[in-house]
Scaffold this active site. Structure first.
Site, mmCIF file in Angstrom:
data_model
loop_
_atom_site.group_PDB
_atom_site.id
_atom_site.type_symbol
_atom_site.label_atom_id
_atom_site.label_comp_id
_atom_site.label_asym_id
_atom_site.label_seq_id
_atom_site.Cartn_x
_atom_site.Cartn_y
_atom_site.Cartn_z
ATOM 1 N N HIS A 8 0.878 -1.193 0.000
ATOM 2 C CA HIS A 8 0.000 0.000 0.000
ATOM 3 C C HIS A 8 0.902 1.226 0.000
ATOM 4 C CE1 HIS A 8 -3.787 2.187 1.537
ATOM 5 N NE2 HIS A 8 -2.876 3.120 1.295
ATOM 6 N N HIS A 63 1.595 5.339 -1.722
ATOM 7 C CA HIS A 63 1.204 6.518 -2.515
ATOM 8 C C HIS A 63 2.446 7.100 -3.180
ATOM 9 C CE1 HIS A 63 -2.856 6.596 -0.837
ATOM 10 N NE2 HIS A 63 -2.279 6.152 0.262
ATOM 11 N N LEU A 64 2.451 7.082 -4.510
ATOM 12 C CA LEU A 64 3.612 7.606 -5.238
ATOM 13 C C LEU A 64 3.346 8.970 -5.859
ATOM 14 C CD1 LEU A 64 5.023 4.440 -7.092
ATOM 15 C CD2 LEU A 64 6.123 5.735 -5.245
ATOM 16 N N ASN A 75 -5.191 7.188 -5.942
ATOM 17 C CA ASN A 75 -5.914 8.429 -5.577
ATOM 18 C C ASN A 75 -5.187 9.682 -6.043
ATOM 19 O OD1 ASN A 75 -3.897 8.017 -3.617
ATOM 20 N ND2 ASN A 75 -5.043 9.088 -2.025
ATOM 21 N N LYS A 128 -9.270 -0.485 -5.650
ATOM 22 C CA LYS A 128 -9.287 0.201 -4.360
ATOM 23 C C LYS A 128 -10.629 0.872 -4.124
ATOM 24 C CE LYS A 128 -7.764 2.020 -0.531
ATOM 25 N NZ LYS A 128 -6.578 2.797 -0.213
ATOM 26 N N HIS A 188 -10.444 0.987 2.016
ATOM 27 C CA HIS A 188 -10.199 1.991 3.060
ATOM 28 C C HIS A 188 -11.385 1.900 4.012
ATOM 29 C CE1 HIS A 188 -8.555 5.883 4.626
ATOM 30 N NE2 HIS A 188 -9.746 5.827 5.204
ATOM 31 N N HIS A 192 -4.485 -0.669 5.959
ATOM 32 C CA HIS A 192 -3.963 0.108 7.098
ATOM 33 C C HIS A 192 -4.850 0.026 8.339
ATOM 34 C CE1 HIS A 192 -6.713 2.872 5.191
ATOM 35 N NE2 HIS A 192 -5.853 3.298 4.293
ATOM 36 N N LEU A 209 -4.676 9.181 8.046
ATOM 37 C CA LEU A 209 -5.968 8.498 8.122
ATOM 38 C C LEU A 209 -5.805 7.048 7.693
ATOM 39 C CD1 LEU A 209 -8.234 11.342 6.752
ATOM 40 C CD2 LEU A 209 -8.221 10.413 9.073
ATOM 41 N N ASP A 265 1.491 2.600 3.479
ATOM 42 C CA ASP A 265 0.666 3.798 3.334
ATOM 43 C C ASP A 265 1.528 5.056 3.370
ATOM 44 O OD1 ASP A 265 -1.640 5.241 2.905
ATOM 45 O OD2 ASP A 265 -2.217 5.280 5.013
ATOM 46 N N HIS A 284 3.188 14.450 1.444
ATOM 47 C CA HIS A 284 2.552 15.747 1.203
ATOM 48 C C HIS A 284 3.634 16.797 1.410
ATOM 49 C CE1 HIS A 284 -1.686 14.412 1.183
ATOM 50 N NE2 HIS A 284 -1.339 13.574 2.135
ATOM 51 N N ALA A 306 -3.690 14.741 5.626
ATOM 52 C CA ALA A 306 -3.371 13.480 6.301
ATOM 53 C C ALA A 306 -2.347 12.683 5.521
ATOM 54 C CB ALA A 306 -4.644 12.661 6.453
HETATM 55 C C1 NCD Z 1 -3.412 9.035 2.134
HETATM 56 C C2 NCD Z 1 -2.985 10.061 1.092
HETATM 57 O O1 NCD Z 1 -2.420 11.087 1.475
HETATM 58 O O2 NCD Z 1 -3.170 9.818 -0.096
HETATM 59 N N1 NCD Z 1 -3.403 9.666 3.413
HETATM 60 C C3 NCD Z 1 -3.331 9.052 4.622
HETATM 61 O O3 NCD Z 1 -3.439 9.714 5.649
HETATM 62 N N2 NCD Z 1 -3.115 7.760 4.714
HETATM 63 C C4 NCD Z 1 -4.735 8.456 1.766
HETATM 64 C C5 NCD Z 1 -5.103 7.225 2.537
HETATM 65 O O4 NCD Z 1 -4.533 6.149 2.331
HETATM 66 O O5 NCD Z 1 -6.002 7.306 3.383
HETATM 67 ZN ZN ZN Z 2 -3.194 5.086 1.698
#
Ligand code: NCD
Ligand code: ZN
Length: 346
Positions: free
Chosen positions: A13, A15-16, A41, A99, A136, A174, A219, A247, A251, A263
């Site tokens: 899991h 986020h790239l 996302n 997802k 999620h 997560h 989150l 996860d 940011h 988040a």
């Molecule tokens: C994730 C994101 O920033 O894309 N943020 C997070 O707090 N985990 C989205 C997600 O997996 O909930």
């Molecule tokens: Zn995530």
């Protein structure tokens, strides 16, 4: 024990993002991980097979020379997702999972699902072809306290969804509560659960006691200590249903450190040393390879990686940059709050 060699891990899991942020964060993962399940996302989200193929091309193009990394793609489930498109994407090997974001649950989830009846056709098709659904697991009802959203989701949404879709393979993403650990254990091999690095370290005091720490806000939000302890026990249990999904969610600092901060914890850089630390504390070093490299691959029907990753415990604490330079500015690397003596060997 002062050193350990594992099969190269998979992050199930991740986020790239895209563009300059993708270029900045991809090496942080590819340095240690052979594969990652890449979350869809983006803005706009990765909904169709065509969009997933284009995103995979952009990830491959952003990979620095000499690094090996295989992105496992996902589709973002919407109420208008076409079951035939999903099935074709799975059959061609392009996507590994779909997802599900409840609309409004987290970062870039606006296009997610409001009315679950509208995605039943896709879910039925996925059950038929064996394509896993990554969930999620939080309700978004404003009446539900944010610390209860995962437990309520299990009762109100996840369990009914699984009952009306027999055979659907589901990953609870997560997980953050003892309730989720218990629910995962109540089911058979069709149900898996990912656990992040930061949820093994943080409870809600770390975010809120004494001062507000925006880099610990993610989150689902970290819960009480008893939930963290349940996650540590589950992750180090050796049970195949539990596997790593970091996860890691970058940011720019300017978006985290503000009145309305977003988040996500960025853990790609130091996840492996931190996990070695946790597994050693739990007297479970012999189970680290299962958690990071075997259980997730097995759930998704993938062969375990052939390449290896070695870590060693040294007298000096591991050092990593406090921040990396991302697209729209710096991204703060997760600070576990204690020294970590495990290093990934070069
Ligand atoms: C994730 C994101 O920033 O894309 N943020 C997070 O707090 N985990 C989205 C997600 O997996 O909930
Ligand atoms: Zn995530």
């Amino acid at each position: 024990m002062t050193s350990i060699t594992l099969r190269r891990p998979d992050d199930m899991h991740l986020h790239l993002r895209d563009g300059a942020m993708l270029a900045a964060v991809l090496p942080e993962t590819a340095r240690h991980f052979a594969r990652a399940l890449v979350m869809p996302n983006l803005v706009p989200p990765v909904v169709t097979a065509r969009e997933a193929a284009a995103y995979r091309d952009r990830i491959r193009a952003a990979l620095p020379e000499g690094m090996a990394f295989d992105p496992l793609m996902t589709l973002y489930l919407t109420e208008t997702t076409d079951p035939a498109d999903v099935a074709a994407a799975a059959a061609s090997g392009l996507v590994t999972a779909v997802k599900l974001y409840p609309a409004g649950a987290t970062t870039n989830s606006q296009s997610g699902v409001r009315d679950f009846a509208r995605v039943q056709g896709v879910l039925d098709r996925m059950a038929e072809i064996g394509l896993p659904l990554c969930v999620h697991g939080e309700v978004t009802d404003p009446d539900i306290d944010i610390f209860d959203r995962e437990a309520v989701f299990i009762d109100r949404v996840l369990d009914p969804l699984r009952r009306r879709t027999p055979g659907l393979r589901v990953v609870m993403e997560h997980i953050t509560t003892r309730d989720a650990v218990d629910y995962a254990r109540s089911a058979g091999p069709d149900l898996g659960a990912t656990i992040t690095t930061h949820h093994l370290i943080l409870n809600r005091n770390h975010i809120l006691a004494g001062a507000i720490r925006p880099h610990y806000y993610c989150l689902p939000v970290a819960k009480r200590e008893r939930h963290r302890l349940a996650l540590r026990e589950a992750a180090t249990s050796g049970e195949a249903r539990f596997f790593l999904g970091t996860d890691s969610a970058p940011h720019p600092d300017a978006r985290k450190e503000q009145a309305c901060g977003c988040a996500g914890c960025f853990t790609a850089t130091n996840t492996m040393p931190i996990l070695a630390h946790v597994f050693e504390e739990m007297c479970a070093m012999d189970r680290l390879e299962g958690f990071v490299a075997l259980h997730g691959a097995a759930f998704y029907g993938l062969a375990a990686n052939q390449a290896r990753l070695s870590l060693s415990k040294r007298a000096t604490a591991a050092a990593w940059p406090e921040k990396i330079l991302g697209g729209a500015g710096s991204v703060t690397v997760f600070n576990p709050g204690f020294p970590v003596y495990w290093h990934v060997d070069d």
